[in-house]
Design a protein around this motif. Structure first.
Motif, PDB file in Angstrom:
ATOM      1  N   GLN A  22       0.761  -1.374   0.023  1.00 49.39           N
ATOM      2  CA  GLN A  22       0.009  -0.014   0.009  1.00 49.39           C
ATOM      3  C   GLN A  22       0.863   1.144  -0.070  1.00 49.39           C
ATOM      4  O   GLN A  22       0.457   2.290  -0.647  1.00 49.39           O
ATOM      5  N   GLU A  23       1.984   1.307   0.662  1.00 50.81           N
ATOM      6  CA  GLU A  23       2.784   2.339   0.793  1.00 50.81           C
ATOM      7  C   GLU A  23       3.307   2.625  -0.851  1.00 50.81           C
ATOM      8  O   GLU A  23       3.614   3.775  -1.218  1.00 50.81           O
ATOM      9  N   LEU A  24       3.876   1.367  -1.354  1.00 46.12           N
ATOM     10  CA  LEU A  24       4.281   1.574  -2.668  1.00 46.12           C
ATOM     11  C   LEU A  24       3.304   1.939  -3.492  1.00 46.12           C
ATOM     12  O   LEU A  24       3.814   2.891  -4.517  1.00 46.12           O
ATOM     13  N   THR A  25       2.202   1.504  -3.567  1.00 48.40           N
ATOM     14  CA  THR A  25       1.132   1.986  -4.296  1.00 48.40           C
ATOM     15  C   THR A  25       0.915   3.400  -4.316  1.00 48.40           C
ATOM     16  O   THR A  25       0.731   4.307  -5.214  1.00 48.40           O
ATOM     17  N   ALA A  26       0.753   3.953  -2.875  1.00 51.13           N
ATOM     18  CA  ALA A  26       0.429   5.349  -2.813  1.00 51.13           C
ATOM     19  C   ALA A  26       1.445   6.172  -3.341  1.00 51.13           C
ATOM     20  O   ALA A  26       1.181   7.160  -3.953  1.00 51.13           O
ATOM     21  N   ARG A  27       2.816   5.629  -3.192  1.00 48.98           N
ATOM     22  CA  ARG A  27       3.953   6.635  -3.700  1.00 48.98           C
ATOM     23  C   ARG A  27       3.875   6.413  -5.219  1.00 48.98           C
ATOM     24  O   ARG A  27       4.088   7.449  -5.826  1.00 48.98           O
ATOM     25  N   HIS A  28       3.814   5.295  -5.671  1.00 50.84           N
ATOM     26  CA  HIS A  28       3.525   5.230  -7.096  1.00 50.84           C
ATOM     27  C   HIS A  28       2.463   6.242  -7.836  1.00 50.84           C
ATOM     28  O   HIS A  28       2.471   6.743  -8.800  1.00 50.84           O
ATOM     29  N   GLU A  29       1.200   6.182  -7.060  1.00 47.38           N
ATOM     30  CA  GLU A  29       0.262   7.037  -7.630  1.00 47.38           C
ATOM     31  C   GLU A  29       0.352   8.394  -7.335  1.00 47.38           C
ATOM     32  O   GLU A  29       0.336   9.317  -8.283  1.00 47.38           O
ATOM     33  N   LYS A  30       1.305   8.981  -6.298  1.00 47.42           N
ATOM     34  CA  LYS A  30       1.488  10.349  -6.074  1.00 47.42           C
ATOM     35  C   LYS A  30       2.592  10.617  -7.535  1.00 47.42           C
ATOM     36  O   LYS A  30       2.431  11.639  -7.999  1.00 47.42           O
ATOM     37  N   LEU A  31       3.389   9.714  -7.761  1.00 44.92           N
ATOM     38  CA  LEU A  31       4.622   9.957  -8.984  1.00 44.92           C
ATOM     39  C   LEU A  31       3.739  10.074  -9.999  1.00 44.92           C
ATOM     40  O   LEU A  31       4.187  10.921 -10.941  1.00 44.92           O
ATOM     41  N   ASP A  33       0.787  11.263 -10.550  1.00 43.75           N
ATOM     42  CA  ASP A  33       0.182  12.568 -10.424  1.00 43.75           C
ATOM     43  C   ASP A  33       1.056  13.696 -10.610  1.00 43.75           C
ATOM     44  O   ASP A  33       0.784  14.495 -11.364  1.00 43.75           O
ATOM     45  N   LEU A  34       2.076  13.630 -10.087  1.00 46.50           N
ATOM     46  CA  LEU A  34       3.283  14.552 -10.186  1.00 46.50           C
ATOM     47  C   LEU A  34       3.776  14.443 -11.869  1.00 46.50           C
ATOM     48  O   LEU A  34       4.008  15.576 -12.617  1.00 46.50           O
ATOM     49  N   ALA A  35       3.800  13.358 -12.350  1.00 46.08           N
ATOM     50  CA  ALA A  35       4.358  13.342 -13.809  1.00 46.08           C
ATOM     51  C   ALA A  35       3.357  13.749 -14.815  1.00 46.08           C
ATOM     52  O   ALA A  35       3.553  14.633 -15.677  1.00 46.08           O
ATOM     53  N   ALA A  36       1.928  13.638 -14.415  1.00 46.28           N
ATOM     54  CA  ALA A  36       0.923  14.044 -15.232  1.00 46.28           C
ATOM     55  C   ALA A  36       1.009  15.666 -15.023  1.00 46.28           C
ATOM     56  O   ALA A  36       0.798  16.332 -16.252  1.00 46.28           O
ATOM     57  N   GLU A  37       1.298  16.140 -13.749  1.00 45.49           N
ATOM     58  CA  GLU A  37       1.359  17.591 -13.895  1.00 45.49           C
ATOM     59  C   GLU A  37       2.431  18.217 -14.490  1.00 45.49           C
ATOM     60  O   GLU A  37       2.504  19.220 -15.299  1.00 45.49           O
ATOM     61  N   PHE A  38       3.592  17.456 -14.652  1.00 47.98           N
ATOM     62  CA  PHE A  38       4.628  17.863 -15.412  1.00 47.98           C
ATOM     63  C   PHE A  38       4.477  18.065 -16.775  1.00 47.98           C
ATOM     64  O   PHE A  38       4.926  18.791 -17.664  1.00 47.98           O
TER      65      PHE A  38
END
Length: 136
Positions: A22-31, A33-38
């Motif tokens: 779950q930690e890895l999934t949450a981190r992956h989802e945040k990344l 989202d950040l990539a999409a923002e980029f």
């Protein structure tokens, strides 16, 4: 104290693995989202550049039109000086242009005069008359 059962150990290991996943999934989802923002920001930057380039092209095109109009006016002035009876060499010397440049300007004026309609030619002569008086 009794040793924990093997099934309890497996259950604890599975819970630990799920928490880590779950930690890895949450981190992956945040990344993600950040990539999409980029990518959105990069697209916005490209759009800003494209808009600026379009505006610059329009400004340059307008400047070229204005410069061409000014050159045509200068050609008319040169033609008026020659028409006033001044030798071409003296006109070229007075204006600081070469004979070839003077000829180009005279040819440009002749082309402008041949393209003008009779009404435009009469109006152009009326406009040149005061400038001829000023040049003398």
């Amino acid at each position: 104290m009794a040793a924990p059962r093997k099934s309890a150990q497996q259950l604890a290991a599975r819970e630990k693995a799920r928490a880590k996943a779950q930690e890895l999934t949450a981190r992956h989802e945040k990344l993600i989202d950040l990539a999409a923002e980029f990518f959105e920001q990069q697209e916005q930057a490209d759009q800003v550049r494209a808009d600026a380039q379009a505006k610059a092209d329009a400004i340059i095109a307008k400047a070229e039109e204005d410069a061409a109009a000014a050159t045509r006016s200068a050609a008319g002035t040169v033609a008026a000086m020659v028409a006033a009876g001044e030798p071409k060499s003296a006109v070229a010397s007075r204006l600081g242009v070469s004979g070839a440049e003077l000829k180009k300007l005279l040819d440009l004026d002749a082309a402008e005069q041949s393209e003008a309609t009779p009404a435009d030619a009469a109006a152009a002569q009326d406009e040149e008359t005061p400038s001829t008086a000023q040049a003398a």
